[in-house]
Motif scaffolding. Structure first.
Motif: not given
Length: 78
Positions: A31, A52, A67
């Motif tokens: 992340r 990501v 995300d």
């Protein structure tokens, strides 16, 4: 979602994600924050959206996805 240190295959929008450089299909993931210079300057970096990042295990090319846009699965053992 799979563990962070696990090698994964990824899908997005109903298709398997393939590396744009070498054609690989296995990645390490993590992340990342989508910081901007302005938010850093004023101390609001913690409130920026996350993404990501996928790193191809064959060539190292990185790609970022919003995300929630990816479906990550454990890569088959070789």
């Amino acid at each position: 979602m799979v563990d962070k240190d696990e090698i994964v295959i990824a899908g997005a929008a109903g298709r398997q994600v393939m590396c744009g450089h070498c054609g690989g299909d296995q990645y390490r993931w993590r992340r990342v924050l989508l910081n901007s210079g302005t938010s850093e300057l004023f101390g609001f970096a913690a409130f920026n959206p996350e993404a990501v990042a996928l790193t191809c295990i064959r060539c190292g090319k990185m790609a970022e996805f919003a995300d929630g846009a990816l479906d990550l699965r454990s890569a088959p053992q070789q």
